[in-house]
Design a protein around this motif. Sequence first.
Motif, PDB file in Angstrom:
ATOM      1  N   GLN A   1       0.846  -1.186   0.000  1.00  0.00           N
ATOM      2  CA  GLN A   1       0.000   0.000   0.000  1.00  0.00           C
ATOM      3  C   GLN A   1       0.887   1.245   0.000  1.00  0.00           C
ATOM      4  O   GLN A   1       2.000   1.232   0.520  1.00  0.00           O
ATOM      5  N   VAL A   2       0.376   2.307  -0.587  1.00  0.00           N
ATOM      6  CA  VAL A   2       1.102   3.567  -0.674  1.00  0.00           C
ATOM      7  C   VAL A   2       0.415   4.594   0.216  1.00  0.00           C
ATOM      8  O   VAL A   2      -0.809   4.703   0.219  1.00  0.00           O
TER       9      VAL A   2
ATOM     10  N   SER B   1       5.220   6.964   1.235  1.00  0.00           N
ATOM     11  CA  SER B   1       5.780   5.836   1.969  1.00  0.00           C
ATOM     12  C   SER B   1       4.966   4.588   1.647  1.00  0.00           C
ATOM     13  O   SER B   1       3.952   4.652   0.969  1.00  0.00           O
ATOM     14  N   GLY B   2       5.439   3.480   2.144  1.00  0.00           N
ATOM     15  CA  GLY B   2       4.790   2.215   1.841  1.00  0.00           C
ATOM     16  C   GLY B   2       5.579   1.471   0.785  1.00  0.00           C
ATOM     17  O   GLY B   2       6.785   1.601   0.683  1.00  0.00           O
ATOM     18  N   ARG B   3       4.877   0.734  -0.009  1.00  0.00           N
ATOM     19  CA  ARG B   3       5.584  -0.050  -1.010  1.00  0.00           C
ATOM     20  C   ARG B   3       6.227   0.875  -2.046  1.00  0.00           C
ATOM     21  O   ARG B   3       5.747   1.964  -2.320  1.00  0.00           O
ATOM     22  N   THR B   4       7.311   0.443  -2.590  1.00  0.00           N
ATOM     23  CA  THR B   4       8.012   1.225  -3.603  1.00  0.00           C
ATOM     24  C   THR B   4       7.137   1.346  -4.842  1.00  0.00           C
ATOM     25  O   THR B   4       6.588   0.347  -5.316  1.00  0.00           O
ATOM     26  N   PHE B   5       7.001   2.553  -5.307  1.00  0.00           N
ATOM     27  CA  PHE B   5       6.213   2.731  -6.519  1.00  0.00           C
ATOM     28  C   PHE B   5       6.770   3.907  -7.313  1.00  0.00           C
ATOM     29  O   PHE B   5       7.417   4.789  -6.763  1.00  0.00           O
TER      30      PHE B   5
ATOM     31  N   ASN C   1      11.640  10.927  -1.799  1.00  0.00           N
ATOM     32  CA  ASN C   1      10.284  10.463  -2.133  1.00  0.00           C
ATOM     33  C   ASN C   1       9.245  11.511  -1.761  1.00  0.00           C
ATOM     34  O   ASN C   1       8.201  11.199  -1.171  1.00  0.00           O
TER      35      ASN C   1
ATOM     36  N   THR D   1      -0.843   6.083 -10.598  1.00  0.00           N
ATOM     37  CA  THR D   1       0.133   5.011 -10.801  1.00  0.00           C
ATOM     38  C   THR D   1      -0.089   4.216 -12.086  1.00  0.00           C
ATOM     39  O   THR D   1       0.743   3.380 -12.442  1.00  0.00           O
TER      40      THR D   1
END
Length: 119
Positions: free
Chosen positions: A1-2, A25-29, A77, A100
């Motif tokens: 999750q982002v 923050s969270g998963r890399t995207f 980020n 995204t």
Amino acid sequence: QVQLVESGGGLVQAGGSLRLSCATSGRTFTPVDMGWFRQAPGKGREIIARIAWSTFNTYYADSVKGRFTISRDNAKNTVYLQMNSLKPEDTAVYYCAAATTRLGEYNYWGQGTLVTVSS
């Protein structure tokens, strides 16, 4: 999750400046683009600035063109919105958002930060 977290809002006098930050923050995207929106009391949400991730192309609403600047720091980020020459009509809750999958299709949103400009 982002997760997107905005900060930097507050009370400022007309003519002043603020810089908003949007930390991810969270998963890399890697977003397709990221935008700043605002919603003034009693009005709908409007996009005011966006930046395309691969081209760095930017867009500004006419109401903020020449006064606001969107930028990003990949290492942190974080996306920023530098707001200068603020006017009372800039008073609103400001949100950042990330697309995204497609340009302009924002699927992640922050919680918002309040900007109040006094006359």
